[in-house]
Design a protein around this motif. Structure first.
Motif, mmCIF file in Angstrom:
data_model
loop_
_atom_site.group_PDB
_atom_site.id
_atom_site.type_symbol
_atom_site.label_atom_id
_atom_site.label_comp_id
_atom_site.label_asym_id
_atom_site.label_seq_id
_atom_site.Cartn_x
_atom_site.Cartn_y
_atom_site.Cartn_z
ATOM 1 N N VAL A 114 0.845 -1.206 0.000
ATOM 2 C CA VAL A 114 0.000 0.000 0.000
ATOM 3 C C VAL A 114 0.877 1.252 0.000
ATOM 4 O O VAL A 114 0.680 2.182 -0.788
ATOM 5 N N LEU A 115 1.882 1.271 0.873
ATOM 6 C CA LEU A 115 2.695 2.480 1.017
ATOM 7 C C LEU A 115 3.579 2.715 -0.219
ATOM 8 O O LEU A 115 3.752 3.859 -0.646
ATOM 9 N N LEU A 116 4.103 1.636 -0.802
ATOM 10 C CA LEU A 116 4.932 1.808 -2.007
ATOM 11 C C LEU A 116 4.093 2.338 -3.168
ATOM 12 O O LEU A 116 4.563 3.099 -4.011
ATOM 13 N N ALA A 117 2.828 1.926 -3.215
ATOM 14 C CA ALA A 117 1.974 2.342 -4.337
ATOM 15 C C ALA A 117 1.432 3.752 -4.164
ATOM 16 O O ALA A 117 1.209 4.461 -5.148
ATOM 17 N N HIS A 118 1.208 4.187 -2.909
ATOM 18 C CA HIS A 118 0.457 5.441 -2.728
ATOM 19 C C HIS A 118 1.156 6.537 -1.933
ATOM 20 O O HIS A 118 0.764 7.690 -2.036
ATOM 21 N N ASP A 119 2.150 6.212 -1.100
ATOM 22 C CA ASP A 119 2.742 7.267 -0.262
ATOM 23 C C ASP A 119 3.723 8.106 -1.079
ATOM 24 O O ASP A 119 4.760 7.597 -1.530
ATOM 25 N N PRO A 120 3.424 9.398 -1.295
ATOM 26 C CA PRO A 120 4.272 10.200 -2.187
ATOM 27 C C PRO A 120 5.713 10.334 -1.687
ATOM 28 O O PRO A 120 6.659 10.339 -2.492
ATOM 29 N N ASP A 121 5.922 10.430 -0.362
ATOM 30 C CA ASP A 121 7.286 10.579 0.173
ATOM 31 C C ASP A 121 8.102 9.313 -0.064
ATOM 32 O O ASP A 121 9.302 9.380 -0.355
ATOM 33 N N LYS A 123 7.390 6.988 -2.427
ATOM 34 C CA LYS A 123 7.480 6.734 -3.879
ATOM 35 C C LYS A 123 8.664 7.450 -4.527
ATOM 36 O O LYS A 123 9.253 6.960 -5.486
ATOM 37 N N LYS A 124 9.007 8.639 -3.991
ATOM 38 C CA LYS A 124 10.054 9.415 -4.665
ATOM 39 C C LYS A 124 11.482 8.943 -4.333
ATOM 40 O O LYS A 124 12.445 9.403 -4.952
ATOM 41 N N VAL A 125 11.612 8.027 -3.359
ATOM 42 C CA VAL A 125 12.950 7.501 -3.024
ATOM 43 C C VAL A 125 13.396 6.539 -4.129
ATOM 44 O O VAL A 125 12.617 5.698 -4.589
ATOM 45 N N ARG A 131 13.120 2.317 -0.094
ATOM 46 C CA ARG A 131 11.667 2.540 -0.061
ATOM 47 C C ARG A 131 11.006 1.541 0.892
ATOM 48 O O ARG A 131 10.161 1.903 1.703
ATOM 49 N N GLU A 132 11.425 0.302 0.803
ATOM 50 C CA GLU A 132 10.830 -0.734 1.662
ATOM 51 C C GLU A 132 11.160 -0.484 3.137
ATOM 52 O O GLU A 132 10.330 -0.700 4.011
ATOM 53 N N LYS A 133 12.380 0.003 3.377
ATOM 54 C CA LYS A 133 12.787 0.300 4.761
ATOM 55 C C LYS A 133 11.901 1.411 5.347
ATOM 56 O O LYS A 133 11.420 1.321 6.478
ATOM 57 N N LEU A 134 11.675 2.446 4.517
ATOM 58 C CA LEU A 134 10.821 3.552 4.971
ATOM 59 C C LEU A 134 9.390 3.082 5.211
ATOM 60 O O LEU A 134 8.742 3.469 6.179
#
Ligand code: SF4
Length: 327
Positions: A114-121, A123-125, A131-134
């Motif tokens: 969910v977060l990889l697909a939708h979180d803008p902060d 996604k930009k990494v 990205r997975e760590k965040l």
């Protein structure tokens, strides 16, 4: 105002004929407000929720009306445009937490996807590992926010290893993880026992205050609405028949149907026996021309069978009933 539903009409096409599920629904929801949507099964509560998210089944259609969300009419949006709003700006928590988590994936993966697909902060990494760590760190933060014990351990678990209350907390954390503007809680606490129900409601209230999220709280339980909502919309026959401040509506109900719902409650504060509303909800395939409550109403007038009453404002409460249209 965050959400304004105007004259919304939805039909279902079935082998029995056309089901007139929503027949002109009107209500609005302010920012940071909890609005309770109440009524018997079949009154149109869940169809309203599905229509707002444009998640109606293929045999259903929005016939007319508007769903203004932050000024955008959702009725006009296509599926790609809706996908950007669903989850990200409008999140939903459903009744049965057992069904809405994927049983074959660990909780961690469900958050990360969910977060990889939708979180803008996130996604930009650039690097996937980063990205997975965040995403993992955010999942832990969100689980802590819903008072989940040992969130690191929970992330490694499959849904079947969690209790119903824990699953509902995971869904709450998922719903809040993208900072939505609106949460639709559709009978979200109905399947939980009272202790867990109370904890989940406390968490929702804490998150609402902290993040100024609006919540559309759909339930048949007027007690929960009295304790948790600022305003209430009473639905009957696919329409909102009474809408206003929760204290005013529940202490001085105007519509005979609202009165019937309150009289059917078991009261521990008064020595009054509950009285059920006679009859059943109307057949939505053959809706009467006039007020759909006519056949069950003790106060019915001649005109009630001929036309649906126009809305009238009484002490700030909107009601659709010929008893008030006369005054
Ligand atoms: Fe009863 Fe008539 Fe009011 Fe409907 S409009 S609730 S039938 S009094």
């Amino acid at each position: 105002m965050l959400l304004k539903v105007e004259n919304l009409k939805v039909e279902f096409y079935t082998y029995r004929g056309v089901v007139h599920a929503l027949n002109g629904v009107n209500f609005h929801l302010d920012k940071g407000e909890i609005l309770g949507l109440a009524g018997e099964t079949g009154s149109g509560k869940s169809v309203t929720s599905l229509a707002i998210q444009k998640l109606l089944p293929p045999n259903a259609k929005i016939i007319s009306g508007k769903i203004l969300f932050d000024g955008i009419d959702l009725v006009e949006l296509n599926e790609d445009e809706m996908r950007k709003i669903r989850g990200k700006r409008i999140a939903t928590i459903f009744q049965d937490p057992h069904t809405y988590l994927n049983p074959v994936f660990r909780i961690e993966k469900q958050f990360i996807d969910v977060l990889l697909a939708h979180d803008p902060d996130i996604k930009k990494v650039e690097l996937k590992k980063e990205r997975e760590k965040l995403a993992r760190a955010k999942a832990i933060e969100m689980l802590k926010m819903v008072s989940m014990p040992a969130p690191e351990r929970i992330l490694k678990m499959f849904p079947h290893e969690l209790s119903g209350g824990m699953k509902q907390r995971v869904l709450l954390a998922l719903a809040f993880s993208l900072n939505p503007d609106l949460i639709i809680a559709d009978e979200a606490t109905t399947a939980l026992d009272v202790t867990i129900q109370s904890q989940i409601l406390d968490i929702m209230e804490k998150l609402r205050r902290g993040k100024n999220v609006s919540i559309l709280f759909i339930t048949h339980d007027l007690g929960l609405i009295a304790e948790n909502c600022q305003r209430i919309a009473i639905m009957y026959g696919g329409r909102v028949v009474e809408f206003g401040d929760v204290k005013k509506v529940l202490t001085n109900p105007l519509h005979p149907y609202t009165q019937g719902l309150i009289n059917a409650l078991l009261r521990i504060d008064k020595d009054i026996k509950p009285v059920s509303i006679p009859g059943t909800v109307p057949d939505l395939v053959n809706l009467p021309l006039g007020c759909p409550f006519y056949s069950r109403c003790a106060y019915a007038l001649d005109e009630c069978n001929k036309s649906f009453p126009e809305p009238v404002i009484v002490d700030g409460v909107r009601v659709n009933c010929h008893l008030f249209a006369r005054k």
